[in-house]
Design an enzyme around this catalytic site. Structure first.
Site, PDB file in Angstrom:
ATOM      1  N   ARG A 167       7.660  34.963   4.279  1.00 10.76           N
ATOM      2  CA  ARG A 167       7.415  34.712   5.702  1.00 10.76           C
ATOM      3  C   ARG A 167       5.937  34.944   5.993  1.00 10.76           C
ATOM      4  O   ARG A 167       5.494  36.069   6.230  1.00 10.76           O
ATOM      5  CB  ARG A 167       8.278  35.619   6.597  1.00 10.76           C
ATOM      6  CG  ARG A 167       8.205  35.217   8.075  1.00 10.76           C
ATOM      7  CD  ARG A 167       9.135  36.025   8.938  1.00 10.76           C
ATOM      8  NE  ARG A 167       8.628  37.377   9.178  1.00 10.76           N
ATOM      9  CZ  ARG A 167       9.269  38.289   9.904  1.00 10.76           C
ATOM     10  NH1 ARG A 167      10.472  38.019  10.409  1.00 10.76           N
ATOM     11  NH2 ARG A 167       8.746  39.491  10.083  1.00 10.76           N
ATOM     12  N   SER A 195      18.537  33.052  12.438  1.00 13.05           N
ATOM     13  CA  SER A 195      18.349  34.228  13.274  1.00 13.05           C
ATOM     14  C   SER A 195      19.206  34.111  14.533  1.00 13.05           C
ATOM     15  O   SER A 195      19.251  33.046  15.161  1.00 13.05           O
ATOM     16  CB  SER A 195      16.872  34.365  13.679  1.00 13.05           C
ATOM     17  OG  SER A 195      16.055  34.558  12.552  1.00 13.05           O
ATOM     18  N   LYS A 226       6.464  40.097  14.267  1.00 14.05           N
ATOM     19  CA  LYS A 226       6.528  38.712  14.722  1.00 14.05           C
ATOM     20  C   LYS A 226       5.868  38.624  16.089  1.00 14.05           C
ATOM     21  O   LYS A 226       6.073  39.482  16.947  1.00 14.05           O
ATOM     22  CB  LYS A 226       7.983  38.215  14.821  1.00 14.05           C
ATOM     23  CG  LYS A 226       8.671  38.016  13.491  1.00 14.05           C
ATOM     24  CD  LYS A 226      10.030  37.355  13.668  1.00 14.05           C
ATOM     25  CE  LYS A 226       9.904  35.920  14.104  1.00 14.05           C
ATOM     26  NZ  LYS A 226      11.199  35.233  14.227  1.00 14.05           N
TER      27      LYS A 226
END
Length: 219
Positions: A43, A112, A141
């Site tokens: 990620r 998610s 995030k």
């Protein structure tokens, strides 16, 4: 090699170069794999696509050699190009049925979720597993939603049969409580990639999850 899903392993590690103390992603991934992590998600948000492709090719090679499952976040095209085991998407990304049309029947698709409605939608859409969170406040995030707390996790445990991974602000000090609420697999980012000794951090997180699961069995 059959792919590994959350619940079949206890720690789900995610990369984040911003938090890795200046170490290359491949170096961090090697330390995670050497520590026994068998579910690794790439990620990275701020690299050009070509650079992400090269990093994912290297991590795909490393995870294959380690017998670990390799997931690519968001980038379905890169997941397909490197032969990843799976891709993880969010609520604002391509819908799961459209991702399935692209990747075929064998690639894992994770989604998610932040609410019961989204979890039920994931089941209906054909996701292979869901992320449940963020349980706690997290800064890993930029577009993160508000913490959902334990109430949503408890609901998922009681109502959803899909494999799931708890995520969002999980550290070694609170992982036991997360596991005690029913999570068999916890996702960690900064607590692992930001540790000086990644192997020790993985061992600490794993021990916490194990303790929480044991406490659940005694309740």
């Amino acid at each position: 090699m059959p792919a590994i899903l959350p619940g079949q392993t206890d720690i789900y590690a995610l990369t984040d170069a911003r938090l890795s103390l200046g170490r290359p992603v491949a170096e961090v991934a090697r330390a995670l794999l050497d520590a026994g992590v068998r579910l690794l998600q790439y990620r990275e948000k701020r690299l050009p696509a070509g650079a992400m492709l090269e990093e994912c090719r290297e991590l795909r090679r490393m995870t294959r050699e380690a017998g670990a499952c390799f997931i690519v976040n968001d980038h379905v095209d890169i997941a397909m190009l490197v032969g990843a085991d799976g891709v993880h998407v969010g609520q604002d990304d391509l819908p799961v049925p459209e991702v399935r049309r692209l990747v075929g029947p064998d690639m894992i698709i994770g989604l998610s979720t932040h609410s019961p409605e989204q979890a039920l939608g994931a089941v209906a859409a054909g996701a292979d597993y869901i992320g449940v969170g963020p349980l706690f406040a997290t800064r890993t995030k930029e577009d993160v939603v508000a913490p959902v707390g334990f109430s949503y996790l408890d609901w998922v445990v009681a109502n959803i049969r899909l494999p799931f991974v708890a995520i969002g602000g999980i550290k070694a000090w609170n992982a036991a409580e997360v596991a005690a609420h029913g999570a068999d697999c916890c996702a960690l980012v900064s607590a692992l990639v930001g540790a000086e000794d990644i192997g020790a951090a993985v061992a600490e997180a794993r021990a916490a999850v194990r303790a929480g699961k044991a406490a659940r069995g005694r309740s």
